[in-house]
Design an enzyme around this catalytic site. Structure first.
Site, PDB file in Angstrom:
ATOM      1  N   GLY A 201       0.822  -1.204   0.000  1.00 38.69           N
ATOM      2  CA  GLY A 201       0.000   0.000   0.000  1.00 38.69           C
ATOM      3  C   GLY A 201       0.849   1.243   0.000  1.00 38.69           C
ATOM      4  N   SER A 202       0.207   2.364  -0.246  1.00 41.71           N
ATOM      5  CA  SER A 202       0.912   3.646  -0.264  1.00 41.71           C
ATOM      6  C   SER A 202       1.418   3.988   1.127  1.00 41.71           C
ATOM      7  CB  SER A 202      -0.034   4.750  -0.769  1.00 41.71           C
ATOM      8  OG  SER A 202      -0.512   4.440  -2.060  1.00 41.71           O
ATOM      9  N   PRO A 203       2.409   4.874   1.215  1.00 41.21           N
ATOM     10  CA  PRO A 203       2.897   5.278   2.544  1.00 41.21           C
ATOM     11  C   PRO A 203       1.784   5.886   3.384  1.00 41.21           C
ATOM     12  CG  PRO A 203       4.424   5.981   0.823  1.00 41.21           C
ATOM     13  CD  PRO A 203       3.210   5.464   0.125  1.00 41.21           C
ATOM     14  N   GLY A 204       1.729   5.497   4.650  1.00 39.99           N
ATOM     15  CA  GLY A 204       0.749   6.060   5.571  1.00 39.99           C
ATOM     16  C   GLY A 204      -0.582   5.358   5.617  1.00 39.99           C
ATOM     17  N   LYS A 207       0.273  -0.026   7.227  1.00 39.67           N
ATOM     18  CA  LYS A 207       0.863  -1.367   7.131  1.00 39.67           C
ATOM     19  C   LYS A 207       1.551  -1.753   8.433  1.00 39.67           C
ATOM     20  CE  LYS A 207       3.304  -0.108   3.572  1.00 39.67           C
ATOM     21  NZ  LYS A 207       2.757   1.262   3.407  1.00 39.67           N
ATOM     22  N   THR A 208       2.406  -0.883   8.937  1.00 38.50           N
ATOM     23  CA  THR A 208       3.102  -1.181  10.195  1.00 38.50           C
ATOM     24  C   THR A 208       2.126  -1.214  11.360  1.00 38.50           C
ATOM     25  OG1 THR A 208       5.065  -0.077   9.299  1.00 38.50           O
ATOM     26  CG2 THR A 208       5.019  -0.485  11.661  1.00 38.50           C
ATOM     27  N   GLU A 424      -6.309  32.890  -8.758  1.00 34.19           N
ATOM     28  CA  GLU A 424      -7.124  31.927  -8.001  1.00 34.19           C
ATOM     29  C   GLU A 424      -8.601  32.021  -8.380  1.00 34.19           C
ATOM     30  OE1 GLU A 424      -5.766  29.611  -6.400  1.00 34.19           O
ATOM     31  OE2 GLU A 424      -3.760  30.467  -6.560  1.00 34.19           O
ATOM     32  N   HIS A 427      -9.153  29.836 -11.449  1.00 37.27           N
ATOM     33  CA  HIS A 427      -9.326  28.415 -11.115  1.00 37.27           C
ATOM     34  C   HIS A 427     -10.733  28.153 -10.572  1.00 37.27           C
ATOM     35  CE1 HIS A 427      -5.265  27.091 -11.810  1.00 37.27           C
ATOM     36  NE2 HIS A 427      -4.737  27.942 -10.941  1.00 37.27           N
ATOM     37  N   ASP A 499       0.874  24.739 -12.341  1.00 34.79           N
ATOM     38  CA  ASP A 499      -0.362  24.348 -13.034  1.00 34.79           C
ATOM     39  C   ASP A 499      -0.044  23.744 -14.403  1.00 34.79           C
ATOM     40  OD1 ASP A 499      -1.779  25.391 -10.890  1.00 34.79           O
ATOM     41  OD2 ASP A 499      -1.954  27.370 -11.824  1.00 34.79           O
TER      42      ASP A 499
END
Length: 626
Positions: A201-204, A207-208, A424, A427, A499
């Protein structure tokens, strides 16, 4: 500095300090007088008592004062008084006492002054020998495993109930725990205990944390070690540590061995350059043999975690070694809410805190990000001397985790503030008026991290797939800032560089990986490979011609150009709206969703979709109520 070296230095320093202290102590010594003075005072009747200790005389006078006299060792005290002319009556009037020195005192006085330096020298040599012996012991234990065993009654022990989300992963791991606790019910049906479980899985994503939960649930020994602890610069050390680890594990079977970040030692063989990679490959070979070799490895389950399963050796992933592969995805909205509830324990919250709303504002956050969010909110409340954590603290922490801390000290000129506000607004307005984009939640021109301003959009629900039209509109939103600067200032600034970079990446993926180009058709172009040598380099293995490369570039240019034209068309149509929002931003600096809707004065283009989705969610509840 080693422990023994520190001990020697402390010992020598203590001796120096002790000597300095003793040198400052003044012991009162009796006054020294000569024999003639003593004889004169005996004659005058001033002496009351004399203690004879060999050649030393301790004299006590009538006034209880004392004095010391050294006489000749060949003559007695009475003969000396007679020689100095003291009358026999006066000599007999003095109390005389003779005390002989004992053998122990004599030898102590003779030996101790020479013995103390010798003893100190032997103590110093003993400490040095201990240090050398410790070095030899460490050299002999260099190939031993450094795995730590988690005690059964550890205070920080956690269980599966302390881990939110990851339901399927917990079910798979719970089955492993049940196998260890009661293997008979599985063996009756001919089931064999799995040899390895790989958490991917992705970090965080936890898993641990899940491995710690397995250690808390399973009432068996649990050994944990990092993959990097196997590899050393000396060839053969890693393989020796692997052998030692599995020897300890077999003695404690049934047990669990957890190897964190196994990709540090489990990368594909044959891609190394240099001796360190040869050492890593030998270590990996030993792990492969220990997990599934000639000797049966009964009762030892290997639990491993990695966020790079694509670089692992195929022999490590085959059944018989890692029989199960558990994928941990990013948490969805329900999982995020559950994770927030876990991290909200022992934290005082204000009544206006809504963790569900917080979960809606954090799409794409991992479990570690959410834990960091809650901690940052608590730190922010403490910094402001508040007794409770409010919703504003939590919302500010979302932006801090995503973009970095506010930079209020970053002073911009009026012209720069106007350009940022226009950028901004570009966007936000395009995202507001396109039907397949995410709703705008916040627009701000306050600098955070490296961004001069930011626009926050969050999806209405967790989605794992998007269609081509949604990506095309996303490109238009990305180019909105560039288009706004071009339309309203007839010029552009470097503020749109990020961007453009993200838009180029998205357009390239659409063309080369996702088959979203009619001109190039449904196929992929290029295969990326990681080259780990003198840093990390992404190398693309081209499987297409130069003519096709020109078509790819042309399609990417077309997608970005169309997106830019769409953005410019919308901004030209709503120039007055843009100017109104810019003026509002220059005054208040930040617009939340309610303020944004009030200022822009236009209903969102995806409002119909929002209402439809809400009705779809409410209809089943109405049927249940009926």
């Amino acid at each position: 500095m080693s422990k023994n070296t520190r001990t020697i230095l402390i010992f020598l320093g203590s001796l120096i300090i002790l000597g300095a202290l003793l040198s400052t102590v003044n012991v009162e010594q009796p006054k020294e007088i000569d024999m003639a003075t003593l004889a004169t005072r005996v004659e005058s009747g001033e002496v009351k008592r004399v203690v004879i200790r060999g050649p030393k005389l301790e004299v006590t006078f009538q006034d209880d004062s004392t004095a010391a006299v050294t006489k000749e060792s060949t003559e007695s005290f009475s003969e000396l008084l007679k020689n100095y002319g003291v009358s026999p009556e006066r000599a007999r009037a003095v109390q005389t006492e003779v005390k002989e020195r004992t053998g122990a005192a004599y030898w102590a006085g003779l030996i101790l002054p020479n013995l103390i330096p010798i003893v100190l020298l032997f103590v110093l040599m003993w400490l040095l020998l201990r240090q050398v012996q410790g070095q030899n012991t460490r050299a002999m234990s260099f190939g031993q495993s450094t795995a730590r065993e988690m005690p059964k009654g550890a205070k920080d022990r956690i269980a599966f109930k302390d881990v939110a989300g990851a339901k399927e992963a917990k079910e798979e791991l719970h089955e492993v725990v049940d196998f260890l606790k009661s293997p008979e019910k599985f063996k009756k049906l001919g089931a064999k205990i799995p040899k390895g479980v790989l958490l991917m899985g992705s970090p965080g994503t936890g898993k641990t944390l899940l491995a710690r939960a397995v250690a808390g649930e399973a009432n068996v020994p649990f050994f944990h070690i990092s993959g990097s602890e196997f590899v050393e610069m000396f060839v053969g050390v890693g393989a020796s540590r692997v052998r030692d680890l599995f020897t300890k594990a077999k003695k404690s079977a049934p047990c669990i061995v957890f190897i964190d970040e196994i990709d540090a030692v489990g990368r594909q063989r044959g891609s190394g350059l240099g001796g360190s990679h040869d050492e890593r490959e030998q270590t990996l070979n030993q792990i492969l043999v220990e997990m599934d070799g000639f000797e049966p490895n009964l009762g030892v389950i290997v639990l491993a975690a990695t966020n790079r399963p694509d670089v692992l050796d195929p022999a490590l992933l085959r059944p018989g070694r890692f029989d199960r592969r558990i994928v941990l995805d990013m948490p969805d909205i329900n999982d995020r809410e559950a994770i927030l509830h876990i991290h909200a324990k022992k934290k005082p919250f204000a009544k206006n805190v809504d963790l569900r709303r917080l979960a809606e504002r954090t799409p794409g956050f991992s479990g570690a990000d959410l834990a960091n969010l809650m901690n940052e909110a608590a730190i922010l409340a403490a910094r402001q001397n508040k007794h409770e954590i409010s919703m504003n603290h939590l919302l500010d922490s979302i932006e801090k985790v995503m973009l970095g801390p506010e930079r209020r000290s970053h002073v911009m000129t009026d012209e720069e503030r106007k350009v940022t506000a226009t950028h901004e607004t570009g966007h936000a307005l395009i995202a507001h008026l396109l039907p397949h984009t995410d709703p705008v939640q916040k627009v701000s021109i306050i600098s955070r991290g490296r961004a001069a301003g930011y626009t926050i959009k969050t999806p209405l629900e967790d989605r794992h797939m998007k269609n081509r039209e949604e990506y095309v509109e996303e490109l238009a939103v990305m180019m909105g800032g560039y288009a706004a600067e071009s339309v309203f200032f007839n010029d552009v600034t470097p503020g749109a560089s990020n961007d453009m970079r993200e838009a180029t990446k998205l357009a390239r993926r659409m063309v080369t990986q996702w088959g979203m180009s009619d001109a190039l058709g449904p196929r992929t172009y290029g295969e990326q490979e990681d080259l780990i040598f003198l840093g990390r380099e992404i190398h693309e293995n081209r499987d297409y011609s130069e003519k096709t490369a020109e078509k790819i570039d042309a399609e990417i240019d077309r997608l970005i150009s169309d997106a830019l034209e769409t953005a410019k068309r919308i901004l030209e149509t709503h120039r007055d709206r843009v100017n109104g929002v810019v003026q509002k931003l220059l005054v208040s600096e930040t617009l939340e969703r309610e303020q944004w809707l009030e200022t822009v004065g236009l209903p969102p283009a995806n409002e119909k979709n929002v209402l439809t989705r809400k009705e779809e969610k409410l209809e089943p509840k109405k049927e249940e109520a009926a």
